[in-house]
Design an enzyme around this catalytic site. Structure first.
Site, PDB file in Angstrom:
ATOM      1  N   SER A  21       7.601  -5.146   7.261  1.00 15.93           N
ATOM      2  CA  SER A  21       7.239  -6.091   8.337  1.00 15.93           C
ATOM      3  C   SER A  21       8.004  -7.408   8.257  1.00 15.93           C
ATOM      4  O   SER A  21       7.426  -8.493   8.167  1.00 15.93           O
ATOM      5  CB  SER A  21       5.734  -6.346   8.301  1.00 15.93           C
ATOM      6  OG  SER A  21       5.062  -5.119   8.387  1.00 15.93           O
TER       7      SER A  21
ATOM      8  N   ASP B 177       5.516  -3.431  11.269  1.00 11.17           N
ATOM      9  CA  ASP B 177       4.065  -3.244  11.436  1.00 11.17           C
ATOM     10  C   ASP B 177       3.656  -3.316  12.908  1.00 11.17           C
ATOM     11  O   ASP B 177       2.698  -2.670  13.332  1.00 11.17           O
ATOM     12  CB  ASP B 177       3.283  -4.279  10.620  1.00 11.17           C
ATOM     13  CG  ASP B 177       3.674  -5.725  10.911  1.00 11.17           C
ATOM     14  OD1 ASP B 177       4.667  -5.949  11.622  1.00 11.17           O
ATOM     15  OD2 ASP B 177       2.990  -6.632  10.404  1.00 11.17           O
TER      16      ASP B 177
ATOM     17  N   ARG C  18       0.833  -1.211   0.000  1.00 11.54           N
ATOM     18  CA  ARG C  18       0.000   0.000   0.000  1.00 11.54           C
ATOM     19  C   ARG C  18       0.864   1.257   0.000  1.00 11.54           C
ATOM     20  O   ARG C  18       1.929   1.298   0.612  1.00 11.54           O
ATOM     21  CB  ARG C  18      -0.880   0.051   1.253  1.00 11.54           C
ATOM     22  CG  ARG C  18      -1.989  -0.950   1.270  1.00 11.54           C
ATOM     23  CD  ARG C  18      -2.894  -0.722   2.469  1.00 11.54           C
ATOM     24  NE  ARG C  18      -2.184  -0.718   3.730  1.00 11.54           N
ATOM     25  CZ  ARG C  18      -2.584  -0.093   4.823  1.00 11.54           C
ATOM     26  NH1 ARG C  18      -3.704   0.607   4.813  1.00 11.54           N
ATOM     27  NH2 ARG C  18      -1.887  -0.154   5.944  1.00 11.54           N
TER      28      ARG C  18
END
Length: 946
Positions: free
Chosen positions: A631, A685, A567
């Site tokens: 992450s 994350d 994203r």
């Protein structure tokens, strides 16, 4: 008396005239399809009343639970005794069941009479007689010294209690299933309290008593043999079970003989009188009592009322009195008397024989309703003459027509209530078209020349959306009792085997405390410079030194890479009274070939996505502060640098491990040459989650992810982080807890299924804790358990689908869907069908749900144990007796699984009682969190400059 042959005057015209005359006279016994449909709806309402806990005490149709939880699956085997009591004689049987391919049942039996004086005498005489007959049979078979399990068919309305003492006994290895020629000792205690005698029985002192205890008492009094009564069943249940051994679709039992009744497999969630809502149980409807509360009053005729008044139980079993063989002949006799008195038959004459109750038997109806008109009329003449009458051909035709009307009404009433049962099963399964087999027994169904055809035809008319097969039972009451006992043994054995396997996946409190202790040790090792390299938990410094304080302000870009999608976000952070975080984003997929290709291809793809987003937002050329959520395990020496230690979550892009991912991304941006980016922070994350929740709650100092992967972070005291040269304040540490166990710390808690999943993963031996907890692996653990169960014949009847053999086919989202299923396992069934297991049963669905539950529970408990170690460390760091702290949580498993969060929190409370922990679900920790870390970094930088 004339002896002329009435058949000499027979003609079709005469037949039709007489039939019309009887039809007019008995018009109220002939029920239209509309009326039958109405009866069916009434019966469905009565079923609901009987099933509901509140209305059951006053319901006429009692819907009695039988505690029979499964129909045969063909693998039952062993040697059993059966005792069949339901009429004026009873049988003792020795039944040998052979399953596993042979699927044969061999029986030897003997019939014993029950004299009238015993049927109507005292209860002790009654059971003493049965015990004497049992002793005689065992003596004859040379088996008095053996103690075989016995199934007792007791075909009267009984209130039963559970049979699962059997399950418990076998689970604890007290009982071995019966094999031929082996003696067994069972300690079981089924109970069946007789509610009321039917079928002409009247033994005193039995109603309201447990018939099993009474029989045991009589056996004990003799002292010359012993048996174990494992199950007490109704003949209707026995019929269903017998037919179920031959046809797996059989889930309804029907008796139309001396009495009438039906049973069927009901969903547990609908049986309000019992606790528990999973799986199925056979319900004995006891439908003979339908109408006892007045529900059929408008359909009962004067003849029905007269018959009832003269019966031994007036006002009871009113539906049965309109249908069963015990009353059908009597109904015909009463009609013939009435018609004679109305000058419509026998020239108005009656005889003492015709006026005597019981002199027109139901077997007379079978003879009179012969397929061939002339033979039927000849039988009518013979029977009527036997009653002292001198019938004309018209009388014989009329008598035959009376028989037809009475038996047709019986068949159609039976069909209407059966239709209700079929609709209930169909609705339970939410099936558009139901395929079902009805096991049938009883003298009326078997011996009446037309009854079965009329019943079958009307059932199909009333429920056209059901594909119904009627299967005649071969000895339902005897063989059936043995089958119920055999199924009970099979279930007990299988359950014991399954629980033995599932116990390896269950963790005790002591084991969880040990996991917490080892986890705490590894955290200390990971923080220490001396032992950091050897520690499985790396405790990586993140260089995030502060959580948000609410004064952060500005526009930030955020990149989020942590799975198969990526994203790009524009995040606007506003401070002051209208404090807010607004986001706009675009999601891009990362194809499998790029995830497992080269690092250059991966980062070029990411830069292509960023370029597309900037153009989409009309921001080409803008250079905003950027936070990069990456992450994967990274070693950081500063906030804007992250050395990738190893790929996880299925990524394998080459040339990245050991490299700074920010530098790799900057190089890809430089190569493209279209725009520049101001990199401020590379974050995990988990840290993003903590920061997002920290923006809402200043007490949030722990981040937790339980999704595709799993990890935690927390605010550690700087003086404990030996890898960073600074002793003041705190810094967020990325625990990287998924790697816990890589040094063998979890070996004794791992099962064969964990080892299989690990061996087939991208990185065997790595991320062992994560492989026991996270969404990427739980479905795979479940799949391996299901395969093991199936291979051992404990599930899906030992037949595995090709699809279930496919790695990754059992998605972790299925666990959440299956454990959320409150709709009679429909969700489970549809998932199993998707996996190619089209023949799976309701029992299979219950077991699959149990496996999912055990695997998910262990994952939640292990998460709780790790989290307990983290919060206790914070409490000890601060020298507090009691810590109050908030944990920010994200991840699909935590958010979507119906029980995961509750079990994890319960474990945490138990293992860290001095910590009061609040959980706050993160809203977009990886996107919003990256922007907030960037915003906090910018704020701290500005404060430093000022």
């Amino acid at each position: 008396m004339s002896t002329s042959n009435p058949l000499a005057n027979y003609s079709t015209e005469l037949h039709d005239d007489q039939a019309d005359k009887v039809d007019k006279y008995l018009h109220n016994l002939q029920l239209s399809d509309k009326t039958l449909m109405d009866v069916s709806l009434r019966f469905r309402r009565e079923m609901d009343k009987g099933l509901c806990r509140d209305t059951n005490p006053t319901a006429a149709v009692k819907m009695l639970p039988t505690f029979v939880r499964s129909t045969p699956d063909g693998t039952e085997q062993g040697q059993f005794l059966a005792l069949d009591l339901g009429g004026s004689n009873f049988r003792v049987l020795l039944v040998k069941v052979m399953g596993n391919g042979e699927q044969k049942v061999e029986m030897e039996s003997q019939i014993y009479d029950i004299p009238e004086h015993i049927m109507r005498g005292s209860g002790s005489e009654f059971f003493d007689h049965i015990a004497a007959c049992l002793a005689n049979y065992l003596d004859k078979m040379g088996m008095k010294d053996k103690k075989l399990p016995l199934g007792f068919t007791f075909s009267f309305p009984c209130q039963q209690t559970k049979l699962d003492e059997l399950i418990t006994s076998i689970k604890h290895h007290e009982i071995t299933p019966p094999q031929p020629n082996i003696q067994h000792s069972l300690s079981l205690n089924p109970q069946a309290v007789l509610m009321s005698w039917t079928k002409g029985f009247r033994s005193s002192g039995v109603e309201g008593q447990d018939v099993v205890s009474l029989l045991r008492k009589s056996i004990k009094k003799r002292g010359d043999f012993d048996i174990d009564i494992v199950s007490v069943v109704n003949d209707t249940v026995g019929t269903m079970m017998t037919c179920g051994f031959d046809d797996r679709h059989c889930e309804v039992g029907l008796i139309v003989g001396t009495g009438t009744n039906a049973c069927y497999m009901e969903q547990m969630r609908n049986i309000g009188v019992l606790d528990g809502d999973e799986g199925r149980m056979c319900v004995n409807t006891e439908w003979g009592a339908f109408g006892d509360d007045g529900a059929l009053e408008d359909l009962r005729t004067d003849i029905d009322r007269e018959l009832d008044a003269g019966s031994f139980n007036p006002g009871k079993q009113l539906f049965e009195k309109m249908i069963s063989g015990m009353y059908m002949g009597e109904l015909v006799r009463l009609i013939l008397v009435k018609m004679a008195r109305s000058q419509l038959l026998f020239q108005g004459k009656t005889t003492s024989e015709l006026l005597t109750t019981g002199h027109f038997s139901t077997s007379h109806i079978y003879a009179i309703e012969n397929d061939k008109d002339e033979e039927g009329i000849a039988s009518a003449e013979k029977i009527l003459r036997g009653l002292g009458l001198d019938p004309s051909v018209e009388d014989c035709i009329a008598t035959r027509r009376v028989c037809q009307i009475v038996s047709t009404r019986a068949a159609h009433l039976c069909a209407s209530s059966l239709a209700s049962v079929l609709r209930q099963i169909r609705d339970n399964k939410a099936a558009e078209k139901l395929r079902v087999t009805i096991g049938v027994d009883g003298s009326v169904y078997k011996n009446h020349p037309e009854f079965s055809r009329r019943l079958n035809k009307m059932v199909r008319r009333l429920v056209p959306d059901c594909d119904v097969r009627f299967l005649q039972s071969q000895d339902g009451s005897g063989k059936g009792a043995a089958m119920v006992t055999a199924v009970a043994f099979r279930l007990a054995n299988q359950n014991a085997d399954r629980q033995h396997i599932l116990d390896t996946l269950r963790l005790s409190r002591e084991q969880l405390l040990e996991v917490k202790r080892r986890f705490s040790e590894e955290m200390t090792r990971g923080l220490s410079k001396q032992t950091h390299k050897q520690a499985s938990i790396k405790m990586l410094p993140t260089y995030v030194r502060s959580t948000p304080d609410g004064s952060e302000h500005g526009d930030f870009l955020a990149l989020d890479l942590g799975g198969s999608s990526f994203r790009v976000l524009l995040v606007r952070v506003r401070s002051g009274t209208k404090r807010s975080v607004d986001m706009q984003q675009k999601i891009y997929s990362i194809p499998q070939e790029i995830m497992q290709g080269t690092g250059e291809e991966l980062f070029n793809h990411i830069v292509d996505c960023i370029a597309d987003f900037l153009e989409y937002m009309g921001m080409k050329g803008a250079s905003l502060p950027l936070g990069f959520t990456f992450s994967f395990p990274c070693d950081q020496t500063k906030l804007d640098e992250g050395i990738l230690l190893k790929w996880t979550k299925g990524f394998k892009a080459s040339g990245c491990e050991g490299k700074d991912v920010v530098a790799l991304l900057k190089e890809a941006v430089r190569s493209r040459g279209e725009f520049d980016l101001n990199f401020v922070a590379v974050v995990n994350d988990t840290v993003g989650t903590m920061m997002t929740c920290g923006y809402e709650d200043p007490k949030c100092e722990v981040g937790l992810i339980v999704g595709t992967g799993t990890n935690a972070c927390y605010m550690e005291e700087m003086h404990n982080i030996e890898l960073v040269e600074d002793d003041n304040g705190r810094m967020c540490v990325n625990v990287e807890w998924g790697a816990f166990g890589e040094n063998g710390e979890l070996e004794e808690f791992c099962t064969e299924f964990d080892r299989l999943v690990d061996a087939c993963s991208n990185y065997p031996g790595k991320q062992r804790y994560e492989k026991m907890i996270s969404g990427m692996y739980l479905g795979e653990i479940v799949r391996n358990v299901l395969l093991d169960f199936t291979a051992k014949g404990l599930l899906f009847r030992g037949k595995v689908s090709e699809r279930l053999k496919t790695r990754g086919i059992f998605e972790t989202k299925f666990l959440s869907q299956i454990e959320s299923d409150r709709l009679a396992m429909r969700q489970v069934r549809s998932i199993l069908q998707h996996l190619g297991l089209t023949g799976s049963t309701c029992d299979d669905s219950v077991l699959v749900k149990e496996v999912c539950s055990v695997v998910a529970r262990r994952a939640a408990q292990l998460s709780g144990a790790g989290l307990a170690a983290v919060v206790d460390k914070i409490r000890q760091n601060r020298n507090l007796n009691q810590l109050s702290i908030t944990v920010g949580v994200d991840g699909t498993l935590y958010k979507t699984h119906p029980h995961f969060s509750a079990i994890m929190q319960e474990t945490l409370r138990d293992l860290a009682p001095q910590c009061e922990v609040t959980f706050l679900k993160s809203e977009d920790g990886s996107g919003k969190g990256a922007a907030l870390i960037t915003a906090v970094a910018c704020r701290v930088k500005n404060e430093g400059q000022q």
